[in-house]
Design an enzyme around this catalytic site. Structure first.
Site, PDB file in Angstrom:
ATOM      1  N   SER A 113       0.805  -1.219   0.000  1.00  0.00           N
ATOM      2  CA  SER A 113       0.000   0.000   0.000  1.00  0.00           C
ATOM      3  C   SER A 113       0.841   1.272   0.000  1.00  0.00           C
ATOM      4  O   SER A 113       1.649   1.495  -0.894  1.00  0.00           O
ATOM      5  CB  SER A 113      -0.951  -0.036   1.189  1.00  0.00           C
ATOM      6  OG  SER A 113      -1.845   1.026   1.131  1.00  0.00           O
ATOM      7  N   HIS A 114       0.697   2.071   1.038  1.00  0.00           N
ATOM      8  CA  HIS A 114       1.367   3.373   1.111  1.00  0.00           C
ATOM      9  C   HIS A 114       2.784   3.261   1.674  1.00  0.00           C
ATOM     10  O   HIS A 114       3.466   4.267   1.781  1.00  0.00           O
ATOM     11  CB  HIS A 114       0.537   4.298   1.995  1.00  0.00           C
ATOM     12  CG  HIS A 114       0.220   3.667   3.318  1.00  0.00           C
ATOM     13  ND1 HIS A 114      -0.692   2.647   3.444  1.00  0.00           N
ATOM     14  CD2 HIS A 114       0.740   3.871   4.539  1.00  0.00           C
ATOM     15  CE1 HIS A 114      -0.734   2.260   4.690  1.00  0.00           C
ATOM     16  NE2 HIS A 114       0.126   2.969   5.394  1.00  0.00           N
ATOM     17  N   ASP A 277      -2.410   6.557  -3.433  1.00  0.00           N
ATOM     18  CA  ASP A 277      -1.255   5.900  -2.800  1.00  0.00           C
ATOM     19  C   ASP A 277      -0.649   4.808  -3.678  1.00  0.00           C
ATOM     20  O   ASP A 277      -1.000   4.667  -4.851  1.00  0.00           O
ATOM     21  CB  ASP A 277      -1.653   5.321  -1.433  1.00  0.00           C
ATOM     22  CG  ASP A 277      -2.539   4.090  -1.566  1.00  0.00           C
ATOM     23  OD1 ASP A 277      -3.292   4.010  -2.553  1.00  0.00           O
ATOM     24  OD2 ASP A 277      -2.461   3.212  -0.686  1.00  0.00           O
ATOM     25  N   ASP A 279      -0.951   1.580  -4.079  1.00  0.00           N
ATOM     26  CA  ASP A 279      -1.790   0.606  -4.782  1.00  0.00           C
ATOM     27  C   ASP A 279      -3.138   1.174  -5.206  1.00  0.00           C
ATOM     28  O   ASP A 279      -4.028   0.425  -5.624  1.00  0.00           O
ATOM     29  CB  ASP A 279      -1.991  -0.650  -3.922  1.00  0.00           C
ATOM     30  CG  ASP A 279      -2.683  -0.342  -2.609  1.00  0.00           C
ATOM     31  OD1 ASP A 279      -2.546   0.795  -2.119  1.00  0.00           O
ATOM     32  OD2 ASP A 279      -3.360  -1.232  -2.070  1.00  0.00           O
ATOM     33  N   ASP A 281      -5.696   2.689  -3.605  1.00  0.00           N
ATOM     34  CA  ASP A 281      -6.962   2.623  -2.872  1.00  0.00           C
ATOM     35  C   ASP A 281      -7.193   3.824  -1.959  1.00  0.00           C
ATOM     36  O   ASP A 281      -8.286   4.013  -1.453  1.00  0.00           O
ATOM     37  CB  ASP A 281      -7.108   1.294  -2.102  1.00  0.00           C
ATOM     38  CG  ASP A 281      -5.986   1.042  -1.131  1.00  0.00           C
ATOM     39  OD1 ASP A 281      -5.069   1.875  -1.040  1.00  0.00           O
ATOM     40  OD2 ASP A 281      -6.018  -0.017  -0.462  1.00  0.00           O
ATOM     41  N   ARG A 282      -6.151   4.642  -1.743  1.00  0.00           N
ATOM     42  CA  ARG A 282      -6.345   5.817  -0.886  1.00  0.00           C
ATOM     43  C   ARG A 282      -6.525   7.076  -1.716  1.00  0.00           C
ATOM     44  O   ARG A 282      -6.121   7.119  -2.876  1.00  0.00           O
ATOM     45  CB  ARG A 282      -5.139   6.022   0.022  1.00  0.00           C
ATOM     46  CG  ARG A 282      -4.990   4.939   1.047  1.00  0.00           C
ATOM     47  CD  ARG A 282      -3.896   5.296   2.037  1.00  0.00           C
ATOM     48  NE  ARG A 282      -3.873   4.293   3.088  1.00  0.00           N
ATOM     49  CZ  ARG A 282      -3.313   4.458   4.270  1.00  0.00           C
ATOM     50  NH1 ARG A 282      -2.712   5.602   4.562  1.00  0.00           N
ATOM     51  NH2 ARG A 282      -3.352   3.505   5.180  1.00  0.00           N
ATOM     52  N   LYS A 376     -11.334  -0.011  -0.583  1.00  0.00           N
ATOM     53  CA  LYS A 376     -11.409   1.428  -0.754  1.00  0.00           C
ATOM     54  C   LYS A 376     -10.870   1.761  -2.142  1.00  0.00           C
ATOM     55  O   LYS A 376     -10.188   0.944  -2.745  1.00  0.00           O
ATOM     56  CB  LYS A 376     -10.666   2.161   0.351  1.00  0.00           C
ATOM     57  CG  LYS A 376      -9.245   1.715   0.593  1.00  0.00           C
ATOM     58  CD  LYS A 376      -8.718   2.385   1.859  1.00  0.00           C
ATOM     59  CE  LYS A 376      -7.299   1.967   2.171  1.00  0.00           C
ATOM     60  NZ  LYS A 376      -7.224   0.971   3.236  1.00  0.00           N
TER      61      LYS A 376
HETATM   62  C1  G1P Z   1      -3.566   1.704   8.326  1.00  0.00           C
HETATM   63  C2  G1P Z   1      -4.740   2.642   8.487  1.00  0.00           C
HETATM   64  C3  G1P Z   1      -6.034   1.901   8.257  1.00  0.00           C
HETATM   65  C4  G1P Z   1      -6.007   1.224   6.889  1.00  0.00           C
HETATM   66  C5  G1P Z   1      -4.762   0.378   6.753  1.00  0.00           C
HETATM   67  C6  G1P Z   1      -4.618  -0.207   5.354  1.00  0.00           C
HETATM   68  O1  G1P Z   1      -3.636   0.671   9.268  1.00  0.00           O
HETATM   69  O2  G1P Z   1      -4.724   3.245   9.762  1.00  0.00           O
HETATM   70  O3  G1P Z   1      -7.108   2.790   8.366  1.00  0.00           O
HETATM   71  O4  G1P Z   1      -7.136   0.426   6.709  1.00  0.00           O
HETATM   72  O5  G1P Z   1      -3.600   1.148   7.025  1.00  0.00           O
HETATM   73  O6  G1P Z   1      -4.556   0.786   4.371  1.00  0.00           O
HETATM   74  P1  G1P Z   1      -2.802   0.689  10.657  1.00  0.00           P
HETATM   75  O7  G1P Z   1      -1.359   0.882  10.283  1.00  0.00           O
HETATM   76  O8  G1P Z   1      -3.301   1.863  11.429  1.00  0.00           O
HETATM   77  O9  G1P Z   1      -3.099  -0.625  11.316  1.00  0.00           O
HETATM   78 ZN    ZN Z   2      -3.294   1.369  -0.286  1.00  0.00          ZN
END
Ligand code: G1P
Ligand code: ZN
Length: 543
Positions: A113-114, A277, A279, A281-282, A376
């Site tokens: 992801s991010h 982000d 992938d 989804d954000r 998302k």
């Molecule tokens: C984080 C975000 C959460 C999101 C997840 C995946 O998780 O806070 O809202 O769903 O990334 O993108 P966390 O690192 O807080 O467990």
């Molecule tokens: Zn992501």
């Protein structure tokens, strides 16, 4: 075609977190690491024999190699068919859509992801179920249990076929359909939104800057926003995905999307700014000189969703993760629809959407989505915003100001303390949990606590109980503090402190966010003793 059965042994730590298994890329590249986990996914879900899966990733370093390994393993495990993104690329929302559209048995998405990518960055593997959503905890628990008992994995000896061109290929008896990653996703977006209205908006000179952050959304945003909808060429910046995201941190928030923030705060700012982000989804949303917090964005999208064809008169309910601000609750109340509060992570929205109880949902961490898929969806949020702006006529800043005037404003911020020693983080949480029973009625930095608990969630559909999802403390003036540890980090622990203060209708809605939250920030320090436990006097990332 030779299929090998390779002896292996369990590897510690293959426990999926908030969103799949995430580790340093170098760990995923260790012999057997990826293979063990993928075999455990197959084993824990009844085997891959005769099954169909979607496969793709966000293009980060190691994506191609991992795709090749998974293709060879799926074939050796007897899978019937894989639908693979061209060059191994699929955004997370596009993968979710393909799973649902083709009715596959699930999908494997490669992404952290991010989190930063590259050789020294992070990698991740996530299994999505047949509804297109992240596997629920009963499945991820079973996968983890399997990783602790695994003795062999199966893999084809031959190399995987090239996936640089779309078309149909085979490996052994398994069929591989290599698909254009954008096409089906674009079709879905056309069904949901008023593309004509958005195209007219752009034709009238409306300007947008979309920062793809060198990540997977680049090709999606360029094709849909520029080619189809007519946004000016160059509206999408950092549009070419790179394996290390251009050396950046592909997290769309004001800290990491600095380039976009500078453009939107500049003298010649476009009308609308957005970022996505790693992938896809954000999302992050900006107007001229204005950042729209994800919690406010969810509230605004809910309030105006009726301007989009797919949602007009069709909002069954909304959901937000527990730490997300309660701005959307106020909208739901006025619309007369239910608002659900779930633990952090998209997997908790799936059951509610499958049961038709929720249409829109979101998280404070820049995630917004709807029941069109089970993830998302960054570009979806951007298109819904554009649809609303095109049909409403007001600009982002005006729309938001009017919203606050009508509903009041939930000032909101998240303070992250990263890479703190796990022991220190655990000690802080244990101490805080130990005090909860005595907090109601007491004062912290002048703020009186009304309620305090450790959030537990009973899923209304399958009745499963998920405990210890974060400490939430409410104050008598309506403010709120939430404290939890991240479940997506790959190094040490990340402490997340979520702060919220409500200023009702007629109040001052234009204050600086951190200044407005100062009393809650002081109470947070008094209650959690972050400095004492971690030695840190300030957060690493404030969003
Ligand atoms: C984080 C975000 C959460 C999101 C997840 C995946 O998780 O806070 O809202 O769903 O990334 O993108 P966390 O690192 O807080 O467990
Ligand atoms: Zn992501």
């Amino acid at each position: 075609m030779t299929f090998l059965t390779v002896q292996t042994a369990p590897i510690e730590g293959q426990k999926p977190g908030t969103s799949g298994l995430r580790k340093k890329t170098q760990i995923f590249r260790e012999p057997g690491y990826l293979e063990n986990f993928v075999q455990s996914i197959f084993d824990a879900t009844g085997g891959a024999a005769s099954r169909t899966y979607v496969l793709g990733g966000d293009g980060r370093f190691f994506n191609s190699e991992a795709i090749g390994v998974i293709i060879r393993m799926a074939a050796a495990n007897g899978a019937a068919r894989l639908i693979v993104g061209q060059n191994g690329i699929l955004s997370t929302p596009a993968a979710s859509n393909l799973i649902r559209k083709h009715g596959t048995d699930g999908g494997i998405i490669l992404s952290a992801s991010h989190n930063p990518g590259g050789e020294a960055g992070d990698f991740g593997v996530k299994f999505n179920a047949a509804n297109g959503g992240p596997a629920p905890e009963k499945i991820t628990d079973a996968i983890h249990a399997r990783t602790l008992a695994i003795t062999t994995y199966r893999i084809a000896e031959d190399a995987a076929p090239g996936i640089g061109e779309t078309g149909r290929f085979t490996i052994g008896d398994m069929q591989i359909d290599v698909v254009d990653p954008v096409a089906d996703y674009e079709t879905l977006m056309r069904e949901l939104f008023d593309f004509d209205a958005i195209a007219n908006l752009f034709a009238g000179g409306f300007r947008i800057c979309f920062d793809a952050m060198h990540a997977v959304t680049g090709p999606y945003a360029t094709r849909i926003l520029e080619s189809t909808l007519g946004a000016a060429e160059g509206s999408v910046i950092n549009a070419v995905p790179s394996p290390d995201f251009g050396g950046g941190h592909p997290d769309p928030n004001p800290v990491w999307a600095r380039e976009l923030v500078a453009i939107m705060n500049g003298s010649d700012a476009p009308d609308f700014g957005a970022a996505s982000d790693g992938d896809g989804d954000r999302n992050m949303i900006m107007g001229k000189g204005a950042f729209v917090s994800p919690s406010d964005s969810l509230a605004l999208l809910t309030a105006y969703a009726n301007l989009a064809p797919a949602y007009c008169g069709r909002l069954a309910g909304v959901a937000r993760s527990m730490p997300t601000s309660r701005a959307v609750d106020l909208v739901a109340e006025r619309l007369g629809i239910p608002c659900y509060e779930t633990p952090t992570g998209w997997k908790f929205f799936g059951n509610l959407m499958d049961a038709g109880k929720v249409t829109l949902c979101g998280e404070e961490s820049a995630g917004t989505g709807s029941s069109h898929i089970r993830e998302k969806d960054g570009l979806w949020a951007v298109l819904l915003w554009l649809n609303i702006l095109a049909r409403d006529g007001r600009d982002v800043v005006q729309l938001r100001a009017d919203h606050w005037r009508s509903f009041g404003r939930n000032y909101y911020s998240r303070h992250d303390y990263e890479e703190i020693p796990v022991d220190a983080a655990d000690a802080l949480m244990t101490a805080l949990r130990g005090r909860l029973a005595n907090l109601p009625g007491s004062k912290a930095a002048g703020m009186e606590v009304s309620t305090a608990d450790d959030f537990a969630y009973r899923d209304p559909i399958d009745q499963s109980l998920t405990g210890a999802q974060g400490v939430r403390i409410a104050f008598t003036d309506g403010s709120r503090l939430v404290v939890r540890l991240s479940g997506t980090g790959t190094q040490g622990a990340t402490l997340r402190v979520y702060l919220e203060r409500y200023v009702g209708r007629g109040g001052d809605h234009e204050q600086d966010v951190q200044a407005a939250l100062a009393p809650v920030i002081a109470a947070a320090e008094a209650l959690t003793e972050i400095t004492k436990h971690t030695g840190r006097s300030s957060a690493d990332v404030i969003t």
